[in-house]
Scaffold this motif. Sequence first.
Motif, short mmCIF file in Angstrom:
data_model
loop_
_atom_site.label_atom_id
_atom_site.label_comp_id
_atom_site.label_asym_id
_atom_site.label_seq_id
_atom_site.Cartn_x
_atom_site.Cartn_y
_atom_site.Cartn_z
N LYS A 146 0.81 -1.24 0.00
CA LYS A 146 0.00 0.00 0.00
C LYS A 146 0.83 1.27 0.00
O LYS A 146 0.30 2.35 -0.21
N HIS A 147 2.11 1.16 0.34
CA HIS A 147 2.95 2.36 0.49
C HIS A 147 4.21 2.24 -0.37
O HIS A 147 4.62 1.13 -0.71
N PRO A 148 4.81 3.39 -0.72
CA PRO A 148 5.99 3.34 -1.59
C PRO A 148 7.25 2.91 -0.83
O PRO A 148 8.20 3.67 -0.68
N ILE A 149 7.21 1.69 -0.35
CA ILE A 149 8.34 1.12 0.40
C ILE A 149 8.65 -0.22 -0.26
O ILE A 149 7.73 -0.99 -0.55
N THR A 150 9.93 -0.51 -0.50
CA THR A 150 10.28 -1.76 -1.19
C THR A 150 10.44 -2.90 -0.20
O THR A 150 11.22 -2.82 0.76
N LEU A 151 9.70 -3.97 -0.47
CA LEU A 151 9.79 -5.20 0.33
C LEU A 151 11.07 -5.94 -0.04
O LEU A 151 11.30 -6.23 -1.22
N VAL A 152 11.90 -6.25 0.93
CA VAL A 152 13.15 -6.97 0.61
C VAL A 152 13.24 -8.35 1.27
O VAL A 152 14.33 -8.91 1.41
N ASN A 153 12.10 -8.91 1.67
CA ASN A 153 12.10 -10.34 2.05
C ASN A 153 12.26 -11.16 0.79
O ASN A 153 12.18 -10.64 -0.32
N SER A 154 12.43 -12.49 0.97
CA SER A 154 12.76 -13.32 -0.20
C SER A 154 11.58 -13.53 -1.15
O SER A 154 11.73 -14.15 -2.19
N VAL A 155 10.40 -12.98 -0.83
CA VAL A 155 9.32 -12.95 -1.82
C VAL A 155 9.62 -11.90 -2.89
O VAL A 155 9.01 -11.89 -3.95
N ASN A 156 10.56 -11.01 -2.63
CA ASN A 156 11.09 -10.11 -3.66
C ASN A 156 11.99 -10.98 -4.57
O ASN A 156 12.99 -11.52 -4.13
#
Length: 354
Positions: A146-156
């Motif tokens: 929902k927000h302009p933040i990059t997810l860096v868990n391994s689902v990235n």
Amino acid sequence: MRYMGLIDRYRDLLPVNEKTPALTLHEGNTPLIRADRLSEELQLDLYFKFEGMNPTGSFKDRGMVMAVAKAMEEGSRTIMCASTGNTSAAAAAYAARGGLACVVLIPNGNIALGKLAQAYAYGATVLAIDGNFDQALDIVRDITSKHPITLVNSVNPYRLEGQKTAAFEIVDALGNAPDYLAIPVGNAGNISAYWKGFKEYREAGRSTSVPKMIGFQAAGASPLVAGKPFPNPETVATAIRIGNPASWDLAVAAHTESEGGVWAVTDEEILEAYRTIAAKEGVFAEPASAASIAGVMKRRREGALPAGSQVVCVLTGHGLKDPNIAIKTVAAEPVVIPATEDAVLAAIASAEAA
Ligand code: F0G
């Protein structure tokens, strides 16, 4: 030629282009150490891929350098992850290196001290939730959608791209893929990344075989073995205290396609392996890492691994990550003696007699 990190080294097999920043802490290029004593004892040709030698002390640096480089390329200013500790240390380090902000969500009370110290030292915003890793990851996925933040868990997906390079290095070191690749499994990104790497290297003509992928979970956190999520995972190996792995399907594909499997090892077996590799081979890895060697010892005892097999065990994180477990399980109280030569010699004599 000077080693300039894994993006530089394996550029032709990674999703990078001229706009991808040349981010690096010289991650990767970790040693493949032959376990001479254990090879003889177990009658295997056994190696450790010692990922504790990465810049933040775990394999997470491989995936993180890719994820953060791509986040920078896309103009992101902030990254976020849930973590049992190592991902947060790597995310915080590469965010610092790249000039991004980093927010990490950790399960309160269940992360090793060294990892927590790293997240703070690298300047991340550390939020401890009153819940476990799986709950933290749900929150992070929700917020980053929902927000302009990059997810860096391994689902990235860039995380697995970076992590697959460890498989390339193993083949480069051995000349071909080993018979077996033994690996601890938590959120299941790493086993998936290795499998991708071995397959891609074979397709690129740089090896002629792929290994059987054999994964090991802690018995109290073994959803892939049980075939169902664990709502309350528990294990001394806090790094893999995960009840509902995000890369579940990829992990199942890895072990089934390769004709390997996933098994559970108890906390006692993990700690026994943890002490053994330090005392017999001089290699100090964290408890979660020792799950891979505990599993190999167990499978070999059960006769499931043929004598003479070439086996690579991935040691995912450095032993110094978790000083509390080390002191609790390995060291006794130090023997305090007077500051004299006589007292030291007397103590040596009584230690030798014991
Ligand atoms: N070993 C260590 C030392 C880890 O930190 C992890 C995962 C694993 C093994 C399992 O790898 O999740 O790809 O199956 N640590 C994550 C973290 C969850 O947050 O640091 P996986």
